[in-house]
Design a protein around this motif. Structure first.
Motif, PDB file in Angstrom:
ATOM      1  N   TYR A  53      62.533  57.272 -43.088  1.00 20.64           N
ATOM      2  CA  TYR A  53      62.738  55.844 -43.266  1.00 20.64           C
ATOM      3  C   TYR A  53      61.417  55.245 -43.759  1.00 20.64           C
ATOM      4  CZ  TYR A  53      64.583  51.186 -42.244  1.00 20.64           C
ATOM      5  OH  TYR A  53      65.033  49.894 -42.353  1.00 20.64           O
ATOM      6  N   LYS A  55      59.514  52.927 -42.988  1.00 19.26           N
ATOM      7  CA  LYS A  55      58.493  52.381 -42.084  1.00 19.26           C
ATOM      8  C   LYS A  55      58.776  52.899 -40.681  1.00 19.26           C
ATOM      9  CE  LYS A  55      61.082  48.118 -41.256  1.00 19.26           C
ATOM     10  NZ  LYS A  55      61.086  46.675 -41.303  1.00 19.26           N
ATOM     11  N   PRO A  56      57.797  52.826 -39.784  1.00 18.79           N
ATOM     12  CA  PRO A  56      58.068  53.257 -38.417  1.00 18.79           C
ATOM     13  C   PRO A  56      59.091  52.335 -37.760  1.00 18.79           C
ATOM     14  CG  PRO A  56      55.742  52.605 -38.691  1.00 18.79           C
ATOM     15  CD  PRO A  56      56.413  52.389 -39.992  1.00 18.79           C
ATOM     16  N   ARG A  59      56.811  52.315 -32.482  1.00 18.59           N
ATOM     17  CA  ARG A  59      55.525  53.032 -32.439  1.00 18.59           C
ATOM     18  C   ARG A  59      55.177  53.296 -30.978  1.00 18.59           C
ATOM     19  NH1 ARG A  59      54.935  48.596 -35.379  1.00 18.59           N
ATOM     20  NH2 ARG A  59      53.338  47.738 -34.010  1.00 18.59           N
TER      21      ARG A  59
ATOM     22  N   SER B 105      69.206  46.550 -40.788  1.00 15.05           N
ATOM     23  CA  SER B 105      68.874  47.819 -41.442  1.00 15.05           C
ATOM     24  C   SER B 105      68.430  48.885 -40.447  1.00 15.05           C
ATOM     25  CB  SER B 105      67.771  47.611 -42.486  1.00 15.05           C
ATOM     26  OG  SER B 105      66.570  47.222 -41.849  1.00 15.05           O
ATOM     27  N   ASN B 246      58.795  39.524 -41.253  1.00 16.32           N
ATOM     28  CA  ASN B 246      58.119  40.292 -40.212  1.00 16.32           C
ATOM     29  C   ASN B 246      58.512  41.758 -40.411  1.00 16.32           C
ATOM     30  OD1 ASN B 246      58.038  41.605 -37.340  1.00 16.32           O
ATOM     31  ND2 ASN B 246      56.608  39.908 -37.360  1.00 16.32           N
ATOM     32  N   ASN B 247      57.511  42.582 -40.676  1.00 11.82           N
ATOM     33  CA  ASN B 247      57.851  43.940 -41.105  1.00 11.82           C
ATOM     34  C   ASN B 247      58.226  44.877 -39.953  1.00 11.82           C
ATOM     35  OD1 ASN B 247      55.334  44.472 -40.101  1.00 11.82           O
ATOM     36  ND2 ASN B 247      54.368  44.799 -42.093  1.00 11.82           N
ATOM     37  N   CYS B 248      58.254  44.368 -38.722  1.00 13.96           N
ATOM     38  CA  CYS B 248      58.831  45.169 -37.631  1.00 13.96           C
ATOM     39  C   CYS B 248      60.217  44.645 -37.265  1.00 13.96           C
ATOM     40  CB  CYS B 248      57.926  45.152 -36.401  1.00 13.96           C
ATOM     41  SG  CYS B 248      58.569  46.204 -35.081  1.00 13.96           S
ATOM     42  N   ASN B 250      62.215  42.210 -38.776  1.00 12.44           N
ATOM     43  CA  ASN B 250      63.179  41.805 -39.793  1.00 12.44           C
ATOM     44  C   ASN B 250      64.303  42.839 -39.885  1.00 12.44           C
ATOM     45  OD1 ASN B 250      64.142  40.211 -41.990  1.00 12.44           O
ATOM     46  ND2 ASN B 250      63.281  41.723 -43.419  1.00 12.44           N
ATOM     47  N   LYS B 252      66.155  44.049 -37.687  1.00  7.27           N
ATOM     48  CA  LYS B 252      66.190  45.024 -36.578  1.00  7.27           C
ATOM     49  C   LYS B 252      67.050  44.491 -35.439  1.00  7.27           C
ATOM     50  CE  LYS B 252      62.861  47.818 -34.877  1.00  7.27           C
ATOM     51  NZ  LYS B 252      61.751  47.856 -35.756  1.00  7.27           N
TER      52      LYS B 252
END
Lengths: 65, 341
Positions: A53, A55-56, A59, B105, B246-248, B250, B252
């Motif tokens: 994927y 991105k992680p 973590r 996603s 937010n790249n964590c 978004n 999720k």
């Protein structure tokens, strides 16, 4: 200038053959024709098999720096 | 030595993008998944002089810097980051807009020995909403049968990537795990924590999924939120998503060990429990999207960090929990000094 015409001009200028839409990896994709790489990635749906994927997802494992 | 004359222009490849930090800059190569450090002065030269010839650029700087410009540009060409051209208009910048047709996603599902919800039923709901990546974290010892059932459910579904994180158990044979990743290429990684030794077993035939045994001790979701350069990803999807989202968090959705539906298992707000609320019902709540558009350019300290578009954020553990824009608590990088504490 239309995107298609820019692309034709680049391909002509740098003697690039018509490039495939399918690659086994990002590394195989053309480098010199950055415009084509960009369009392939963003607009032509260039396809390769991702190994993970993008991105992680979380973590939770520290790993070493 | 690359060929150039002073009438030429120097350009980075469209997918090599410079990012300025407080102390230094990086160039992110979104094609080859790499980055390199450059001085902030070079960032300024590249970024502010895109439409100027080498001659025009050099006329703005004094002797030592002129020599430095030549050296650096030649080095970047040699290292395959950029090129000289007499037709810069043929190489426009990369479009950095990002979009996704998916409602969600990626998803995290946490399980421990007290979890009472039906994980397979949750996965079926994820498939119905076309989720593409799933990470399952099992904090207590589990069995291979559960993993096989999960593997069966996701094959031929919308879930293209499954990552499994499990506690080390003598009852789970590494060969069984390897068989699992060999039969289902959608299982990209199985991480086994609390392992007596560190090792990696890979599926050499397909070279896709692998099993990573790590010595880390993990007991619950509170171990999450690690920030270090192991987790940096330099690719076009993350880089473009990070520009405005937010790249964590978004896109999720997460299920914690109690079955509570959350943005992240480590966060406190629950949008219902999977035993009486569907994922779709949770997604219908406006509050669910509170963090999705907080990008790194809004977060304290991160906004001055050169890694901000390749490093994933954490809103669960922050230095000041009452400040929604506070720096991730588990990040030890100081962009003003360019040092890791």
């Amino acid at each position: 200038m239309k995107k298609e015409n820019i692309l034709k001009k680049v391909i002509g200028k740098y003697n690039l053959k018509k490039l495939p839409l399918y690659y086994n990896s990002m590394e195989e994709m053309p480098r010199q024709s950055s415009i084509h790489t960009a369009y392939s990635l963003k607009h032509e749906g260039a396809f390769f098999i991702p190994t993970k994927y993008h991105k992680p997802i979380s973590r939770i494992i520290k790993h070493q720096k | 030595m690359p060929n150039s004359n002073d009438k030429d222009y120097f350009l980075l490849f469209a997918n090599c993008i410079p990012v300025k930090g407080a102390k230094r800059s990086i160039i992110c190569d979104l094609q080859l998944n790499r980055y390199r450090f450059v001085p902030n002065l070079l960032f300024e030269i590249i970024n502010n002089n895109r439409n100027k010839t080498l001659e025009q650029i050099k006329s703005k700087y004094d002797g030592d810097n002129v020599e430095g410009i030549d050296l650096f540009f030649n080095l970047l060409v040699k290292e395959n980051w950029g090129f000289y051209t007499d037709t810069p208009n043929l190489f426009p910048p990369l479009d950095l807009t990002w979009d996704s047709p998916l409602k969600v996603s990626n998803c995290i599902i946490d399980i421990n020995d007290k979890s009472k919800f039906n994980v397979l039923s949750v996965i079926k709901q994820l498939i119905e909403i076309n989720c593409e990546a799933l990470q399952i974290r099992v904090f207590n010892e589990t069995n291979i049968e559960l993993l096989k059932k999960i593997s069966d459910i996701i094959s031929e579904s919308s879930i293209l990537c499954l990552e499994i994180i499990i506690r080390y158990s003598k009852s789970i044979n590494p060969k069984d795990l390897l068989q699992l990743v060999s039969f289902n290429p959608r299982i990209r990684q199985i991480t086994v924590f609390n392992s007596p030794q560190k090792k990696i077993i890979s599926n050499t035939l397909l070279n896709l999924g692998f099993i990573s045994y790590v010595e880390d001790s993990v007991s619950d979701a509170s171990h999450c939120g690690v920030v270090n350069n192991y987790y940096f990803d330099t690719n076009i999807q993350l880089f473009t998503e990070s520009q405005k989202h937010n790249n964590c968090l978004n896109k999720k959705i997460s299920i914690d060990t109690n079955g509570d539906i959350k943005n992240c298992p480590s966060m406190t707000t629950s949008f219902g429990n999977v035993q009486n609320t569907t994922l779709q019902e949770a997604l219908n709540k406006k509050e669910f999207y509170k963090y999705w558009n907080i990008n790194k350019d809004q977060i304290k300290v991160c906004k001055d960090c050169e890694f901000r578009y390749i490093c994933t954020d954490c809103r669960a553990y922050t230095q000041n929990p009452s400040d929604i824009y506070s720096k991730p608590a588990k990040c030890s990088y100081n962009p003003y000094e360019a040092t890791w504490d």
